[in-house]
Design a protein around this motif. Structure first.
Motif, short mmCIF file in Angstrom:
data_model
loop_
_atom_site.label_atom_id
_atom_site.label_comp_id
_atom_site.label_asym_id
_atom_site.label_seq_id
_atom_site.Cartn_x
_atom_site.Cartn_y
_atom_site.Cartn_z
N LEU A 1 -9.02 19.10 65.20
CA LEU A 1 -10.39 18.97 65.70
C LEU A 1 -10.43 18.04 66.90
CD1 LEU A 1 -12.23 18.75 62.26
CD2 LEU A 1 -12.31 20.65 63.87
N PRO B 1 -17.82 23.80 65.87
CA PRO B 1 -16.58 23.66 65.09
C PRO B 1 -16.15 24.99 64.51
CG PRO B 1 -18.44 22.65 63.94
CD PRO B 1 -18.92 23.02 65.28
N PHE C 1 -2.92 16.45 54.79
CA PHE C 1 -3.62 17.66 55.22
C PHE C 1 -4.87 17.33 56.02
CE2 PHE C 1 -5.38 21.74 55.44
CZ PHE C 1 -6.72 21.62 55.14
N VAL C 2 -5.71 16.42 55.50
CA VAL C 2 -6.95 16.08 56.19
C VAL C 2 -6.65 15.48 57.56
CG1 VAL C 2 -9.07 14.73 56.11
CG2 VAL C 2 -8.20 15.78 54.04
N ALA D 1 -14.01 26.96 58.29
CA ALA D 1 -13.16 26.17 57.39
C ALA D 1 -11.83 26.88 57.25
CB ALA D 1 -13.82 26.04 56.04
N ARG D 2 -10.75 26.22 57.57
CA ARG D 2 -9.46 26.87 57.43
C ARG D 2 -8.38 25.81 57.26
NH1 ARG D 2 -9.60 27.65 63.53
NH2 ARG D 2 -8.44 25.83 64.19
N LEU D 3 -7.22 26.28 56.94
CA LEU D 3 -6.12 25.36 56.74
C LEU D 3 -5.53 24.97 58.09
CD1 LEU D 3 -4.55 26.85 53.56
CD2 LEU D 3 -6.21 25.04 53.82
N ARG E 1 -5.73 18.32 59.94
CA ARG E 1 -6.93 19.07 60.30
C ARG E 1 -7.78 18.27 61.27
NH1 ARG E 1 -9.05 22.57 61.99
NH2 ARG E 1 -10.88 23.69 61.23
N ALA E 2 -7.91 16.97 61.02
CA ALA E 2 -8.68 16.10 61.90
C ALA E 2 -8.06 16.06 63.29
CB ALA E 2 -8.76 14.68 61.32
#
Lengths: 121, 81
Positions: B41, B1, B33-34, B4-6, B37-38
């Motif tokens: 990923l 992964p 936001f989450v 950690a970033r925006l 980001r998800a």
């Protein structure tokens, strides 16, 4: 993907559609958690729970880390705004009143910052 | 992964999808936001998994069929079928 790898137009489009389906499915899943908690507002925790439910536990650590970064950034922004308001108050009264209104609109558009608060539709 | 970033995906786009759900009344900024980001990923994951099939076919271009194969083979992607 490694360097030198291309993605066909059809593959790109399929990934894009898959991503949309992912969001819709995750939203629905997260909403179930919100409803279980008798809340009308989806919060970050609901989304994290949805990821677990969807068997994407491997996302948990990077998501939590990103959320930390995001929260710190938001806090920084909030403090910068507070300082801006303080400065405006010390200047003309009329001007500062206008600025306050703008801030309110901005807040409403962004919906909630505080996860605990609920707003009725 | 990745680190950690925006999110790089536009939050407005994600928010529009969230609002499309009639059962959802409101979503916090953090939730959007989450989700964004998800989704990033997820895209990383599915692209990587599909690429395995391209490699098997000795290709350097990811094709639609690679994605179809990945979706069929991997349980977590069953919701896409």
């Amino acid at each position: 993907l490694p360097d030198g790898v291309n993605i066909s137009k059809e593959a790109r489009s399929a990934i894009s559609r898959a991503a949309s389906v992912f969001v819709l499915y995750a939203t629905s899943c997260a909403n179930n958690f919100a409803m279980k908690g008798k809340r009308k507002t989806l919060n970050a925790g609901d989304v994290l729970s949805a990821m677990e439910e969807m068997e994407f536990q491997r996302f948990m650590v990077p998501l939590k880390e990103s959320l930390e970064v995001y929260r710190r950034e938001q806090k920084g922004k909030k403090e910068a705004r507070k300082d801006k308001d303080k400065k405006a108050d010390s200047e003309e009264q009329d001007k500062s009143r206008e600025e306050d209104n703008d801030d309110e609109d901005e807040r409403m558009e962004e919906e909630e910052q505080n996860d605990e608060e609920e707003v009725d539709n | 992964p990745g680190p950690a970033r925006l999110a790089r995906l536009p939050l407005a786009r994600v928010k529009a999808l969230v609002k499309a759900d009639p059962d959802v009344a409101l979503a916090s900024q953090e939730a959007v936001f989450v989700l964004a980001r998800a989704t990033e990923l997820f895209v990383e994951t599915i692209a990587k998994d599909a690429f395995v099939y391209a490699q098997q076919g000795k290709r350097k271009t990811l094709q639609r069929k690679d994605l179809d194969n990945a979706i069929e083979a991997i349980d977590e992607f069953a919701f896409l079928e």
